[in-house]
Every structure is written in C-alpha cells, then in structure tokens.
Scaffold this active site. Structure first.
Site, PDB file in Angstrom:
ATOM      1  N   ASP A  81      58.135  40.646  44.645  1.00  0.00           N
ATOM      2  CA  ASP A  81      57.894  42.036  45.365  1.00  0.00           C
ATOM      3  C   ASP A  81      58.897  43.077  45.288  1.00  0.00           C
ATOM      4  O   ASP A  81      59.202  44.103  45.346  1.00  0.00           O
ATOM      5  CB  ASP A  81      56.794  42.101  46.431  1.00  0.00           C
ATOM      6  CG  ASP A  81      55.856  40.561  46.640  1.00  0.00           C
ATOM      7  OD1 ASP A  81      55.476  40.853  45.598  1.00  0.00           O
ATOM      8  OD2 ASP A  81      55.388  40.758  47.397  1.00  0.00           O
ATOM      9  N   GLU A 116      31.290  36.631  39.028  1.00  0.00           N
ATOM     10  CA  GLU A 116      32.800  36.979  39.157  1.00  0.00           C
ATOM     11  C   GLU A 116      33.896  35.919  39.497  1.00  0.00           C
ATOM     12  O   GLU A 116      34.874  35.748  39.334  1.00  0.00           O
ATOM     13  CB  GLU A 116      33.510  37.926  40.680  1.00  0.00           C
ATOM     14  CG  GLU A 116      33.373  37.125  42.576  1.00  0.00           C
ATOM     15  CD  GLU A 116      31.685  37.319  43.041  1.00  0.00           C
ATOM     16  OE1 GLU A 116      31.175  37.180  41.480  1.00  0.00           O
ATOM     17  OE2 GLU A 116      31.714  36.856  43.327  1.00  0.00           O
ATOM     18  N   CYS A 151      24.933  38.594  45.054  1.00  0.00           N
ATOM     19  CA  CYS A 151      24.486  37.891  45.566  1.00  0.00           C
ATOM     20  C   CYS A 151      24.025  38.594  47.140  1.00  0.00           C
ATOM     21  O   CYS A 151      23.023  39.371  47.412  1.00  0.00           O
ATOM     22  CB  CYS A 151      25.033  37.043  46.055  1.00  0.00           C
ATOM     23  SG  CYS A 151      24.906  36.005  47.161  1.00  0.00           S
ATOM     24  N   TYR A 152      24.924  38.771  48.764  1.00  0.00           N
ATOM     25  CA  TYR A 152      24.120  39.294  49.188  1.00  0.00           C
ATOM     26  C   TYR A 152      24.331  40.630  48.858  1.00  0.00           C
ATOM     27  O   TYR A 152      23.382  41.880  49.761  1.00  0.00           O
ATOM     28  CB  TYR A 152      25.347  39.516  50.314  1.00  0.00           C
ATOM     29  CG  TYR A 152      25.436  40.079  51.599  1.00  0.00           C
ATOM     30  CD1 TYR A 152      24.732  39.680  52.930  1.00  0.00           C
ATOM     31  CD2 TYR A 152      25.322  41.678  51.636  1.00  0.00           C
ATOM     32  CE1 TYR A 152      23.930  40.369  53.942  1.00  0.00           C
ATOM     33  CE2 TYR A 152      24.771  42.009  53.038  1.00  0.00           C
ATOM     34  CZ  TYR A 152      23.941  41.254  54.215  1.00  0.00           C
ATOM     35  OH  TYR A 152      24.332  41.975  55.843  1.00  0.00           O
ATOM     36  N   GLY A 164      28.868  37.701  50.516  1.00  0.00           N
ATOM     37  CA  GLY A 164      29.268  38.248  52.010  1.00  0.00           C
ATOM     38  C   GLY A 164      28.600  36.598  52.306  1.00  0.00           C
ATOM     39  O   GLY A 164      27.513  36.813  51.871  1.00  0.00           O
ATOM     40  N   HIS A 202      27.048  35.252  40.976  1.00  0.00           N
ATOM     41  CA  HIS A 202      28.562  34.993  41.127  1.00  0.00           C
ATOM     42  C   HIS A 202      28.918  35.424  40.034  1.00  0.00           C
ATOM     43  O   HIS A 202      29.293  34.939  39.066  1.00  0.00           O
ATOM     44  CB  HIS A 202      29.412  34.795  42.514  1.00  0.00           C
ATOM     45  CG  HIS A 202      28.845  34.564  43.542  1.00  0.00           C
ATOM     46  ND1 HIS A 202      29.179  35.817  44.714  1.00  0.00           N
ATOM     47  CD2 HIS A 202      28.004  33.799  43.995  1.00  0.00           C
ATOM     48  CE1 HIS A 202      28.438  35.903  45.187  1.00  0.00           C
ATOM     49  NE2 HIS A 202      27.662  34.744  45.250  1.00  0.00           N
ATOM     50  N   LYS A 207      49.126  40.362  43.386  1.00  0.00           N
ATOM     51  CA  LYS A 207      50.877  39.687  43.177  1.00  0.00           C
ATOM     52  C   LYS A 207      50.698  39.654  41.278  1.00  0.00           C
ATOM     53  O   LYS A 207      51.888  39.412  40.276  1.00  0.00           O
ATOM     54  CB  LYS A 207      50.324  38.429  43.238  1.00  0.00           C
ATOM     55  CG  LYS A 207      51.787  37.428  43.307  1.00  0.00           C
ATOM     56  CD  LYS A 207      52.277  38.175  44.907  1.00  0.00           C
ATOM     57  CE  LYS A 207      54.149  37.650  44.819  1.00  0.00           C
ATOM     58  NZ  LYS A 207      54.863  37.730  45.739  1.00  0.00           N
TER      59      LYS A 207
END
Ligand code: XMP
Length: 527
Positions: free
Chosen positions: A229, A173, A84-85, A57, A171, A372
């Site tokens: 969708d 990710e 991180c945060y 964050g 990070h 998505k």
C-alpha cells in the site's frame, strides 16, 4: 472526462456482502462505493448516482432492529437492484409482503427464468444460483412481475421494468452463481445504460489530478514500509508531484532478507524518488532487549515507528502534507465511511497518527477508495515490480513475532537466512502453479510462507561432531483472506529441498520442522 463520471452506490445491509458487490461492479469497470443502508434519500440524490444496489444482510425485515432504508429512494427515478434482503425490503416498502419459511433455502439452487426480463438477457432459462435465506417475498408489490422461481421460492426475482426496479432473492455477486456477473452487467449496461469506463489509465489520471489539486505544489512526505500500500501510494503521489515527494523509509531491521535493499533500489533507481533510509536497526534491537511477550513486542515496535519517522520529518523544511497508503477496507472497517468519492479526507484517521506536539501535516490518502486487488493493479500500471505488488502478507512487527522469545541481532540473522531459503523455494513452487493455472492464488498455492525461530535448542550430528544448535520451523499456508487457513500440502521433494538447503546453508540451524496445523485452531503466525 473523469474516471468515475458514473457512480453506483451499494446500500449496505450487512457489510460482508456490500464489499463484494462493490468489487463486482468495479470489476465490470464501473465505479462503485458502499454507503450505510439508512442514508437519507436526499443525501443519496445529492451524490447523483446512476444506480443503487441494495445488498443482502443477515436480518429479517420484520425484526425490531431490522436495518431500514429510506423508501423515498424508490421515487428518485434512479434504477435500483436489490439482492436477498434487498429484494425483501424493496417488496415491503412498496406494498408487497415477505413470509417466513421454516426450511429456508441454502446453497446451490436451480432457477427457472420466466417471461422476458432484461436482467436475464443472454443467460439460460434454467440456471444455477446461490441462495441463502429463510424469509422470502410472498406477494410482489403492485406493478411488479415475477421473473424467476425455484422449487422452494415462488419469487426468486421480481421487477417493475417501467420504474427500473429489479430484485433477486439469490446472490448474483457470489462466484457460486455462475451467471451472476452477466446479470449484474445486464443491469449496469442494458438497464442503466452505463459504460465500462472505469479503467486503470482513467483512475491514474484522475488521482494525479486530485493529488495536484490538493497539494498545490507543496512538499509531501510519505512513510515507506516495504508493503504494497505505501509503495503504490508513493508511486502514485510521485506521478502527481514529482520531486516534491520525499519518502522516509524506517528500516527497523525486522524486514526479510533483501527487502530494504529492494525498496531502496526500486524507489531511488527506478523511480528516482528522493528517499531517506533511516537505519534504525540497532535502535529497535535495543528497544526489544529482554522483551518476550508478543503483544509487548507489537506495542514497542508500533510506537517507535512514528517517533523515528517524525524525528526525521522534523528535520525537513516546509513540508505540508503526509501521504499515506490507507486503503478502502481500512476505512470501512474503522467505521469512518465517507461517500462522494472525490478526494474525501478521512478525518478520523488523523487521530490514529500520533503527531508530536506542535507538529501537523495534512493527509493525502489517494488509495482510500480502493480495494487491495485494485491497489495491486494500480501498482502494476504505475510500473512497480511484481516482487512489491504481489508481496505476500507480512505483519507490521515483522520478524520480531517470528522469533519466539527475545529478539537479538544474531537470531535475526539466522532467521533471515532460513526464511530466504523458504521464500526462494516456495516462490518458485508458486510460480510453477501460476504458470500452470494462470491464477496467482490457485488451489494448492501458498498464501503465506515463512520460517519461525523457536526459543529452544536441539541436538544434531554433523560429520563426526555432535551439534547443539537451533531448530527452525517452516510455516506455509493456503488461504484466501487469512481468516482461516490450511497448512499447505507441499510435495515431499519441495520440503526435502528446503530442509536440505537450510541445514547446509544457514549456520546455527541443525533441524527443520514443518508446522501442520490449520487455522483455527492455530494462528498463521506463531506469536
Ligand atoms: P494470524 O497469525 O492471526 O494472522 O493468523 C492473520 C494475518 O495477519 C497477519 N498478522 C499481522 N499483521 N500486524 C500485522 O500487520 C500484526 O501484529 C500481525 N499479526 C498477524 C499475519 O501475518 C496473517 O497474514
């Protein structure tokens, strides 16, 4: 066994990262959801998660309005991984401290792994990671060991293996951390003992059961828009309730050439779903008469849709449910976050549907926890064709915002024909790149491509005749999220073929221009 008998909760300290982490976890076939970082520990425990991940964050842990976490989460006995945060707040809450550095550390960094951490199992002792921070842990909490460092950061990761608490300053990710997925996999499978069981077949099975349980044999209607969708929602609901589902397709005449036919063909012929095709082309043309302002076009088109839809829906008897293709990012962005996974209905979305007086349907939103790309994978697994599943992004107001100035049926016809040529040529160009790279959105492929009809005329010469007709503009961009975009550096021969074909095949066009502006400063659409 349900598809997500396992649950990883991502506590979100800054939305951007939270979504990415949940996606990475799901990519490893473990179900994951995002919740606000300050969710009370008791509520978290009630959801019975198998692991918690604290996201990064942008804030500093010591700032007055710094996002907080209920420190009792560390006493639940649930494994926790912080990034991180997330590492910093774990350190502070458990008695360590965080220092402020002047230089910070941004971008690719070399990490030195220390000791034997399960988190780093099977990865090199020296590896590249992605850093983006100014603050960093300076003193680890009691019972914690430092498991890696960088030249700038003395605590690049830390852990208390006994309590299954792990954290990294970098990070894992992001794609720029090449072993990030391995670390995440180590956490989920080695440390938490989870299994990669969240598969498409399992998901479909679970969703079908949920839809059946919710609708209990009652009739369901669904508005098909031609987009991904609503198409996937239709295929999924149909799998669950069969011919209790009726789709209403409002054809406003603003879709691209061939699309209404393709929607009708796929849903009626392939799936055998009862489909009401409402021909509202003329009604929309009347509605748009004299309108030149883009926002006014959007307002009129958006408002009319539900009117047409409910007029049709009210003709049907005994319908109890309205199914919708709301997806997870819609929910996250609307702030109506809900946790718990199972068939949670998002009440606030009710407010977005302008039910006429005396009309009400309960909502079925089977995609409300999917990203998505997961919706696309579901669509493929349900048997929808690629032309629908991998349809390029297309604005709700359709071709009306690609005709500059007033929209008329004549102009729509010209634009549809020119656009069909652009699409045919660039579909082929993209398909070639896909075949070469194996990636659908590889470096040079076009993300969105279409024709635009400006409100001007141009002089030309065809044979011995002087012509005074319309120019058309080609827009083709490379992008990954439509937030920024670059104009596509298409090979000259591709541009030449498009131009040659349009002037030869589309009556009314005598000139073709190519838009070479990136976003920013331009937008992708012209209106
Ligand atoms: P811009 O033109 O702002 O577009 O760069 C970014 C993305 O959004 C799409 N877009 C819309 N989608 N309704 C929609 O559903 C709209 O009014 C609308 N306007 C733009 C655009 O096609 C691009 O993918």
């Amino acid at each position: 066994m349900t598809a997500h008998d396992q649950l990883v909760l991502v506590l979100d300290f800054g939305a951007q990262y939270g979504q990415l982490i949940a996606r990475r976890v799901r990519d490893l076939h473990v179900y994951s959801e995002i919740i606000p970082c300050d969710t009370p520990a008791q509520e978290i425990a009630a959801l019975n998660p198998d692991a918690l991940i604290l996201s990064g964050g942008p804030a500093s842990v010591y700032a007055d309005d710094a996002p907080d976490v209920d420190e009792k989460i560390f006493e639940l006995g649930i494994p926790v991984l912080g990034f991180c945060y997330g590492q910093q707040i774990m350190a502070v809450k458990l008695g360590g401290s965080v220092g402020h550095t002047e230089i910070g550390e941004y971008g690719h960094t070399c990490l030195h792994v220390q000791g034997e951490s399960q988190l780093f199992a099977g990865t090199p002792r020296e590896q590249q990671v992605w850093m983006s921070h100014r603050d960093a842990v300076s003193v680890v909490p009691e019972g914690f060991a430092v498991t890696s460092t960088t030249d700038v950061c003395p605590v690049a990761s830390m852990e208390c293996a006994e309590r299954r608490l792990y954290a990294t300053q970098f990070h894992p990710e992001v794609r720029h951390t090449p072993y990030g997925n391995d670390l995440l996999g180590n956490f989920l499978f080695k440390i938490c003992g989870l299994k990669p069981s969240w598969t498409m077949e399992g998901i479909i099975e679970q969703k079908v059961a949920e839809i059946r349980e919710q609708t209990k044999g009652e009739k369901v209607i669904l508005a098909l828009s031609g987009g991904v969708d609503s198409a996937v929602a239709a295929a999924l609901v149909h799998r669950a309730v069969g011919d209790k589902l009726t789709c209403i397709f409002v054809n406003h005449g603003l879709l691209r050439k061939g699309e209404p036919e393709s929607v009708e063909q796929v849903f009626t012929e392939q799936f055998g779903i009862p489909l009401i095709h409402v021909h509202a082309e003329r009604r929309y043309a009347d509605l748009l008469k004299g309108v030149v302002d883009p926002e006014e076009k959007r307002r009129r088109i958006g408002g009319e849709f539900w009117k047409v839809f409910f007029e049709e829906a009210q003709r049907m008897d005994g319908v109890k449910y309205l199914a919708q293709g709301t997806i997870y990012p819609d929910i996250i962005e609307s702030g109506a976050r809900k946790t718990g996974g199972k068939a949670s209905t998002i009440k606030s979305h009710h407010n977005l549907i302008p039910f006429p007086d005396g009309v009400h349907f309960d909502l079925v939103e089977p995609l409300d926890h999917f990203f998505k790309d997961e919706v696309r994978a579901l669509g493929t697994a349900l048997g929808l064709p690629d032309e629908i599943v991998y349809r390029q992004p297309f604005p709700g107001p359709g071709l009306a915002i690609r005709i500059i100035g007033e929209v008329t049926l004549d102009k729509l016809e010209i634009l549809k024909n020119a656009d069909a040529v652009v699409r045919e040529e660039l579909d082929a160009y993209n398909a070639k790149l896909f075949a070469e790279t194996g990636e659908r959105n590889s470096e040079h492929s076009c993300w969105q491509y279409f024709a635009v009809l400006p409100d001007i005329r141009s002089v030309g010469v065809m044979g011995d005749e002087r012509t005074y007709q319309r120019p058309v503009i080609i827009r083709a961009v490379e992008s990954s999220d439509a937030m920024t975009a670059d104009w596509a550096k298409l090979p000259y021969e591709v541009l030449a073929r498009i131009s040659g074909r349009i002037v030869a095949e589309v009556p009314g066009i005598n000139r073709v221009a190519y838009d070479i502006t990136s976003k920013p400063p331009a937008t992708i659409e012209w209106e």
